[in-house]
Design a protein around this motif. Sequence first.
Motif, short mmCIF file in Angstrom:
data_model
loop_
_atom_site.label_atom_id
_atom_site.label_comp_id
_atom_site.label_asym_id
_atom_site.label_seq_id
_atom_site.Cartn_x
_atom_site.Cartn_y
_atom_site.Cartn_z
N ILE A 1 0.84 -1.20 0.00
CA ILE A 1 0.00 0.00 0.00
C ILE A 1 0.88 1.25 0.00
O ILE A 1 1.71 1.43 0.89
N ASN A 2 0.69 2.08 -1.00
CA ASN A 2 1.22 3.44 -1.03
C ASN A 2 0.00 4.34 -0.89
O ASN A 2 -0.90 4.29 -1.72
N PHE A 3 -0.03 5.17 0.15
CA PHE A 3 -1.23 5.93 0.49
C PHE A 3 -0.90 7.38 0.75
O PHE A 3 0.08 7.69 1.41
N ILE A 4 -1.75 8.27 0.23
CA ILE A 4 -1.62 9.69 0.50
C ILE A 4 -2.95 10.21 1.04
O ILE A 4 -4.01 9.90 0.51
N LEU A 5 -2.87 10.96 2.13
CA LEU A 5 -4.03 11.63 2.72
C LEU A 5 -3.80 13.13 2.62
O LEU A 5 -2.82 13.65 3.17
N VAL A 6 -4.66 13.81 1.89
CA VAL A 6 -4.62 15.27 1.81
C VAL A 6 -5.69 15.78 2.76
O VAL A 6 -6.88 15.56 2.55
N LEU A 7 -5.26 16.41 3.81
CA LEU A 7 -6.14 16.82 4.89
C LEU A 7 -6.34 18.34 4.85
O LEU A 7 -5.46 19.10 5.22
N GLU A 8 -7.53 18.74 4.39
CA GLU A 8 -7.85 20.17 4.32
C GLU A 8 -9.07 20.50 5.18
O GLU A 8 -9.82 21.42 4.87
N THR A 9 -9.27 19.74 6.21
CA THR A 9 -10.34 20.02 7.15
C THR A 9 -9.74 20.00 8.55
O THR A 9 -8.69 19.39 8.77
N VAL B 1 1.08 12.17 4.61
CA VAL B 1 -0.01 13.06 5.02
C VAL B 1 0.37 14.47 4.56
O VAL B 1 1.48 14.93 4.81
N VAL B 2 -0.56 15.10 3.85
CA VAL B 2 -0.34 16.44 3.34
C VAL B 2 -1.35 17.37 4.02
O VAL B 2 -2.56 17.23 3.85
N THR B 3 -0.84 18.27 4.84
CA THR B 3 -1.71 19.17 5.59
C THR B 3 -0.89 20.33 6.15
O THR B 3 0.35 20.24 6.23
N ASP B 4 -1.57 21.37 6.53
CA ASP B 4 -0.92 22.48 7.22
C ASP B 4 -1.19 22.46 8.72
O ASP B 4 -0.80 23.37 9.44
N GLN B 5 -1.83 21.40 9.20
CA GLN B 5 -2.15 21.29 10.62
C GLN B 5 -1.03 20.58 11.37
O GLN B 5 -0.84 19.38 11.23
N LYS B 6 -0.31 21.31 12.15
CA LYS B 6 0.84 20.75 12.85
C LYS B 6 0.45 19.63 13.82
O LYS B 6 1.15 18.65 13.95
N GLY B 7 -0.69 19.75 14.48
CA GLY B 7 -1.14 18.71 15.41
C GLY B 7 -1.38 17.39 14.70
O GLY B 7 -1.07 16.32 15.23
N MET B 8 -1.91 17.44 13.52
CA MET B 8 -2.16 16.23 12.75
C MET B 8 -0.87 15.59 12.31
O MET B 8 -0.73 14.37 12.29
N GLY C 1 6.93 0.34 7.05
CA GLY C 1 6.75 1.20 5.88
C GLY C 1 7.39 2.55 6.14
O GLY C 1 7.89 2.83 7.22
N LYS C 2 7.37 3.38 5.12
CA LYS C 2 7.94 4.72 5.22
C LYS C 2 6.82 5.74 5.37
O LYS C 2 5.79 5.64 4.70
N PHE C 3 7.03 6.71 6.25
CA PHE C 3 6.04 7.75 6.52
C PHE C 3 6.68 9.12 6.34
O PHE C 3 7.81 9.34 6.77
N ARG C 4 5.94 10.01 5.69
CA ARG C 4 6.39 11.39 5.54
C ARG C 4 5.19 12.30 5.64
O ARG C 4 4.05 11.86 5.52
N SER C 5 5.48 13.56 5.83
CA SER C 5 4.43 14.57 5.81
C SER C 5 4.94 15.78 5.04
O SER C 5 6.15 16.03 4.99
N PHE C 6 4.00 16.47 4.42
CA PHE C 6 4.31 17.65 3.63
C PHE C 6 3.24 18.70 3.89
O PHE C 6 2.08 18.36 4.13
N PRO C 7 3.60 19.98 3.77
CA PRO C 7 2.57 21.02 3.83
C PRO C 7 1.76 21.01 2.53
O PRO C 7 2.21 20.48 1.51
N LEU C 8 0.58 21.61 2.56
CA LEU C 8 -0.30 21.61 1.40
C LEU C 8 0.34 22.21 0.15
O LEU C 8 0.09 21.74 -0.96
N ASP C 9 1.19 23.21 0.32
CA ASP C 9 1.79 23.82 -0.86
C ASP C 9 2.85 22.94 -1.52
O ASP C 9 3.42 23.29 -2.55
#
Length: 120
Positions: free
Chosen positions: A43-51, A80-87, A100-108
């Motif tokens: 599984i390669n998964f991306i979650l774009v979190l804009e809520t 996980v792609v979001t601007d919410q630091k808590g998430m 697996g490998k985990f990363r996070s990125f800001p929305l931009d």
Amino acid sequence: MLQSINLPPHVVGIHAFANVTETEYENKLVSLFNDLIKRNTKINFILVLETKIKNFAPGMWCGNIKLGLKYFFKWRKVVVVTDQKGMLGYSDLFKYFIPGKFRSFPLDQLDKAIRWVDEK
């Protein structure tokens, strides 16, 4: 609300916005993951979190753990792609419990996140 993201066949992704129920989250992800597992072994998964996190049903985080364990040996990459630091802090915990490998990125940097999760 959840919307599937059009990605290469070895990657699944969802875009979360507005209110998200636990049932919607689990049903959508289980369906996406099961379809992906039929085509791939990982599984390669991306979650774009804009809520806001408060717009997720409270039991959803427990469902997240349940899904993580259900597909325990299937995880390859999660982003996980979001601007919410808590998430971001919450999602980073998964790297200690699930292979697996985990990363996070800001929305931009969504394009960069998609390139990362797409790499085999």
